[in-house]
Design a protein around this motif. Structure first.
Motif, PDB file in Angstrom:
ATOM      1  N   ASP A 106       0.864  -1.186   0.000  1.00  0.00           N
ATOM      2  CA  ASP A 106       0.000   0.000   0.000  1.00  0.00           C
ATOM      3  C   ASP A 106       0.894   1.229   0.000  1.00  0.00           C
ATOM      4  O   ASP A 106       2.080   1.143   0.364  1.00  0.00           O
ATOM      5  CB  ASP A 106      -0.851  -0.010   1.284  1.00  0.00           C
ATOM      6  CG  ASP A 106      -1.994   0.995   1.243  1.00  0.00           C
ATOM      7  OD1 ASP A 106      -2.265   1.548   0.151  1.00  0.00           O
ATOM      8  OD2 ASP A 106      -2.609   1.241   2.293  1.00  0.00           O
ATOM      9  N   TYR A 107       0.350   2.363  -0.414  1.00  0.00           N
ATOM     10  CA  TYR A 107       1.053   3.628  -0.236  1.00  0.00           C
ATOM     11  C   TYR A 107       0.029   4.703   0.074  1.00  0.00           C
ATOM     12  O   TYR A 107      -1.150   4.585  -0.284  1.00  0.00           O
ATOM     13  CB  TYR A 107       1.866   3.996  -1.498  1.00  0.00           C
ATOM     14  CG  TYR A 107       1.034   4.723  -2.521  1.00  0.00           C
ATOM     15  CD1 TYR A 107       0.996   6.107  -2.556  1.00  0.00           C
ATOM     16  CD2 TYR A 107       0.234   4.019  -3.410  1.00  0.00           C
ATOM     17  CE1 TYR A 107       0.189   6.781  -3.462  1.00  0.00           C
ATOM     18  CE2 TYR A 107      -0.572   4.677  -4.312  1.00  0.00           C
ATOM     19  CZ  TYR A 107      -0.590   6.058  -4.335  1.00  0.00           C
ATOM     20  OH  TYR A 107      -1.401   6.714  -5.202  1.00  0.00           O
ATOM     21  N   TYR A 108       0.424   5.696   0.781  1.00  0.00           N
ATOM     22  CA  TYR A 108      -0.453   6.831   1.079  1.00  0.00           C
ATOM     23  C   TYR A 108       0.404   7.966   1.587  1.00  0.00           C
ATOM     24  O   TYR A 108       1.596   7.766   1.865  1.00  0.00           O
ATOM     25  CB  TYR A 108      -1.531   6.472   2.124  1.00  0.00           C
ATOM     26  CG  TYR A 108      -1.016   5.758   3.345  1.00  0.00           C
ATOM     27  CD1 TYR A 108      -0.889   4.364   3.354  1.00  0.00           C
ATOM     28  CD2 TYR A 108      -0.627   6.458   4.490  1.00  0.00           C
ATOM     29  CE1 TYR A 108      -0.409   3.688   4.478  1.00  0.00           C
ATOM     30  CE2 TYR A 108      -0.154   5.794   5.614  1.00  0.00           C
ATOM     31  CZ  TYR A 108      -0.048   4.412   5.597  1.00  0.00           C
ATOM     32  OH  TYR A 108       0.440   3.752   6.690  1.00  0.00           O
TER      33      TYR A 108
END
Ligand code: FRU
Length: 303
Positions: free
Chosen positions: A32-34
């Motif tokens: 995931d990335y954020y």
């Protein structure tokens, strides 16, 4: 209804959640990335707000797109930030690229600070200090302006009956010039990272060593990862310790120290004992490590 003011950094954190820590010169899928708002003082200010404190953040802030996100995000937590030092023109918001290793919760921070200045004393002088009951300072690499800022709070305290409590976070290793700021602080937080670098091998060693460098009546606090935290007040000389309160699964340790500082300051603001405050600090920081980011702290209750 006075506020708690946190002074220091707000930056943008770009997070990559990885299954394991990446190998150099490889290509790896991330889980995931954020992005989220980071920076020690800015994180501390939002955790204080989530715990129920009236909270304000003051730091240097750019006017780029990233800084708009930071401002909106602070406001969404109810943190006042309209007294921040706004820097126009080509000033860029600092950005951290953060690798979170999902298998153990570790966070590796690659920080890029281009040209954002530190809060100046002349900016700090524009604040109305009668609004604050507590000022928490993240020591930044600008010892002269930070020392003027802290001295001015001490001088303000000499003229009023309701004193502002001053806390100081000394986190970064190899910045001995910032240690002189301790003379102004009522409460000093020393990080494990700094202590490791100075070859202090336990939280108890840290508080016993640092209390000698602080002013009379001060308190030194040190959180030590999975070993919990220790605190020592020179008023009574009693060493307090708290165990760690680990989550079932370590998910994300980014900002755990900032969370510990916030919850400890919150406890002390509420009139809790030093023992009670560091225990609350460890509980809230432990809960934070079991969640992505720290937004989930909003919904939790603390005894
Ligand atoms: C965590 C943190 C991050 C930020 C970095 C700056 O304590 O505040 O949010 O990227 O440290 O040093």
């Amino acid at each position: 209804m006075k506020r708690v003011l946190s002074v220091g950094l707000a930056c943008l954190d770009l997070i990559a959640n990885c299954e394991t820590f990446p190998e150099e010169d490889s290509t790896q899928m991330v889980l995931d990335y954020y992005w989220q708002r980071g920076g020690n003082a800015s994180t501390t200010s939002t955790v204080l707000a989530m715990l129920g404190e009236r909270s304000e953040f003051v730091g240097a802030m750019a006017t780029d797109i990233e800084s708009n996100f930071l401002r909106d995000n602070l406001k969404s937590y109810g943190v006042k930030c309209d007294n921040a030092m706004v820097c126009e023109s080509d000033i860029k918001t600092p950005v951290s690229m953060v690798i979170i290793n999902q298998s153990n919760g570790s966070r590796t921070i690659l920080h890029c600070a281009k040209n954002l200045p530190e809060v100046s004393f002349s900016h700090f002088q524009t604040l109305d200090l009668s609004q604050y009951k507590w000022i928490h300072i993240e020591a930044r690499p600008a010892p002269d302006s930070y020392s003027q800022i802290m001295r001015s709070i001490v001088e303000h305290n000499e003229t009023v009956s309701e004193k502002i409590t001053i806390s100081l976070e000394l986190e970064k290793p190899r910045r001995p010039e910032l240690d002189t700021l301790m003379q102004y602080a009522d409460v000093v937080f020393i990080s494990k990272e700094k202590a490791d670098d100075e070859r202090l091998f336990s939280k108890e060693d840290v508080v016993r060593t640092y209390i000698k460098k602080c002013k009379a009546g001060a308190v030194v606090i040190c959180a030590w990862g999975d070993q919990g935290a220790a605190a020592l007040s020179s008023k009574d000389g009693v060493l307090c310790t708290s165990p760690v309160f680990p989550p079932e699964t370590l998910v994300d340790t980014l900002g755990a120290g900032d969370t510990f500082n916030a919850a400890t300051v919150f406890g002390l603001c509420q009139g809790q004992s030093l023992q009670g405050a560091i225990t609350l600090g460890c509980k809230v920081a432990g809960a934070k490590c079991g969640m992505k980011g720290n937004n989930g702290l909003k919904d939790m209750k603390w005894d």
